[in-house]
Design a protein around this motif. Structure first.
Motif, PDB file in Angstrom:
ATOM      1  N   ASP A   1       2.969   0.503  -6.381  1.00 21.36           N
ATOM      2  CA  ASP A   1       2.672  -0.798  -5.809  1.00 21.36           C
ATOM      3  C   ASP A   1       2.556  -2.057  -6.653  1.00 21.36           C
TER       4      ASP A   1
ATOM      5  N   SER B   1      -2.701   9.832  -7.004  1.00 18.43           N
ATOM      6  CA  SER B   1      -3.137   8.396  -6.324  1.00 18.43           C
ATOM      7  C   SER B   1      -2.953   7.418  -7.374  1.00 18.43           C
ATOM      8  N   LYS B   2      -3.265   7.696  -8.914  1.00 13.29           N
ATOM      9  CA  LYS B   2      -3.115   6.508  -9.653  1.00 13.29           C
ATOM     10  C   LYS B   2      -1.691   5.999  -9.814  1.00 13.29           C
TER      11      LYS B   2
ATOM     12  N   ARG C   1       0.084   3.856  -2.913  1.00 10.56           N
ATOM     13  CA  ARG C   1      -1.370   4.476  -2.658  1.00 10.56           C
ATOM     14  C   ARG C   1      -1.149   5.573  -1.798  1.00 10.56           C
ATOM     15  N   SER C   2      -0.582   5.207  -0.376  1.00  4.74           N
ATOM     16  CA  SER C   2      -0.611   6.029   0.795  1.00  4.74           C
ATOM     17  C   SER C   2       0.047   7.283   0.410  1.00  4.74           C
TER      18      SER C   2
ATOM     19  N   GLY D   1       0.631   6.101  -7.516  1.00  5.94           N
ATOM     20  CA  GLY D   1       1.094   5.444  -6.159  1.00  5.94           C
ATOM     21  C   GLY D   1       0.451   3.862  -6.338  1.00  5.94           C
ATOM     22  N   ALA D   2      -0.545   3.749  -6.659  1.00  8.97           N
ATOM     23  CA  ALA D   2      -1.414   2.682  -6.940  1.00  8.97           C
ATOM     24  C   ALA D   2      -0.539   1.611  -8.100  1.00  8.97           C
TER      25      ALA D   2
ATOM     26  N   GLU E   1       0.896  -1.268  -0.168  1.00  2.15           N
ATOM     27  CA  GLU E   1       0.064   0.019   0.038  1.00  2.15           C
ATOM     28  C   GLU E   1       0.802   1.226   0.066  1.00  2.15           C
TER      29      GLU E   1
ATOM     30  N   THR F   1      -1.879   9.406  -1.713  1.00  2.00           N
ATOM     31  CA  THR F   1      -2.810  10.299  -1.001  1.00  2.00           C
ATOM     32  C   THR F   1      -2.361  11.481   0.087  1.00  2.00           C
TER      33      THR F   1
END
Length: 415
Positions: free
Chosen positions: A278, A271-272, A139-140, A274-275, A136, A143
């Motif tokens: 991951d 956000s995208k 994603r964190s 970061g995902a 995560e 954010t």
């Protein structure tokens, strides 16, 4: 429970806490940008020439750089919860000094303190990276970065509106109140981080920017990309008002501020990205985003005759910048969680240098060659970042960066 144990337990950062960190980061980074549209009002009130006020407000950026070097690395040595709360609380003191300043000297002191304390933004990013699970982490960070983007973009609009209603000092009264309230909130919300860090020495962590840059090719590549990335970013956000207020459009400052809202698309990009990081796609996201950054300057170069092209370019550029920024932070921290503060603080030094370089060079270039020349300057920074990424990809095979960064950062912090 320490950060390492928290991460290994698989708990990560709870959603509500993550949102609080994003809000705090947004308010803290705003402290660096409130003053930009207020220079004329501040100078008139205190009897300071505009050039003098500009240097005073710029001192907040200098203080921020000082905080990156001296305070953010403390996160590898002390309880991060206490450090974050103290830094946030210190912004309330700095903002109070600014709001009550009656001389240029007092204003300077307040802005420097505000800048130093506002470096807590990167302490928060480091805390988020270190306390997130590997699955995560991107994603964190995305954010929290979304909160930072929101703060940067909305700060000028909020400052302009409040100044029209209640005067420029009201902006810093708000900043002081926010700092005091949020300091209590984060201290109550964050779990204690009292783990033993006996092998880490503060002054060696401060020097980690030199050690990492010299010894670690992964960090060096990402740092150089970031420096050029935010050079391009600085060209746009420092130069955009020149073309919009110039003969081509002749827009008032109140309308110019609304163009910054187009950059809010960067929140989604952060956000995208970061995902994607991951999932192991950080390098791919970087390459595509840098290509988008370069392409954005074609759209932006048309901004002196089409506002639609200008807005499209703003959206493209900000999305690209935030995607690369989040991907880079995710990649350099992976596997090196206990050294996250040193790594992030060192990385952000290059961000500050790049932003300053872009802001400092765009005005003289615009004065000689107009918006076309300024756009070429922004594209030059973007092309340099893309070239560094491409050269690095061709020069060596990609291996997990975390272990190498961990060893380098630990060597910098150990006796």
């Amino acid at each position: 429970m320490g950060i390492t144990e928290l991460t290994r337990s698989g708990q990560g950062v709870r959603r509500r806490l993550l949102l609080l960190l994003a809000v705090v980061a947004g308010f803290m980074v705003s402290n660096l940008y409130y003053g930009q549209p207020l220079l004329d009002r501040i100078g008139t009130d205190l009897g300071i020439p505009v050039a003098g006020v500009g240097s005073v407000v710029a001192s907040a950026q200098a203080g921020y750089l000082l905080g990156l070097v001296l305070l953010v690395p403390l996160g590898d040595v002390v309880d991060r919860r206490a450090l974050i709360a103290l830094q946030v609380g210190a912004t309330a003191v700095g903002a109070s000094v600014v709001s009550f300043a009656s001389s240029q000297a007092a204003l300077l002191m307040g802005f420097v303190l505000l800048g130093v304390a506002s470096s807590v933004v990167q302490t928060i990013v480091a805390y988020t990276a270190a306390s997130s699970t590997p699955a995560e982490r991107g994603r964190s960070i995305g954010t929290v970065t979304a909160g930072v983007v929101s703060g940067i973009i909305l700060a000028r609009t909020v400052a302009g509106g409040m100044t029209e209603l209640w005067g420029w000092r009201s902006v810093y009264v708000l900043a002081a109140a926010a700092g005091a309230v949020l300091a209590v909130a984060v201290f109550r919300a964050l779990p204690s981080d009292r783990q033993v860090r006996g092998e880490v020495r503060y002054w060696r962590t401060v020097g980690s920017v030199v050690v990492l840059t010299r010894s670690n090719p992964v960090f060096r590549t990402r740092a150089l990309i970031t420096m050029l990335l935010f050079g391009s970013f600085g060209v746009l956000w420092s130069g955009m008002s020149l073309v919009l207020s110039g003969p081509a459009w002749n827009l008032p400052p109140s309308l110019i501020g609304f163009f910054g809202l187009a950059g809010l698309v960067g929140i989604l990009a952060a956000s995208k990205a970061g995902a994607a990081a991951d999932r192991g796609w950080g390098e791919r996201v970087t390459g595509l985003s840098l290509a988008l950054l370069l392409g954005s300057w074609f759209a932006l170069s048309l901004g002196d005759w089409s506002l639609l092209w200008l807005i499209a370019g703003i959206i493209m550029l900000d999305a690209a910048v935030q995607a690369v920024h989040v991907s880079s932070q995710t990649l350099i921290v992976a596997g090196a969680e206990e050294s996250a503060s040193s790594i992030i603080g060192s990385y952000m030094v290059f961000y500050s240098v790049g932003s300053a370089a872009g802001a400092a060079t765009v005005a003289p270039v615009y004065d000689v060659w107009g918006w076309t020349g300024a756009s070429a300057l922004g594209a030059f920074f973007a092309l340099g970042a893309l070239a560094i990424w491409g050269t690095d990809r061709l020069r060596r095979p990609k291996k997990p960066a975390g272990a190498r960064l961990a060893r380098t950062a630990q060597h910098a912090g150990a006796e």
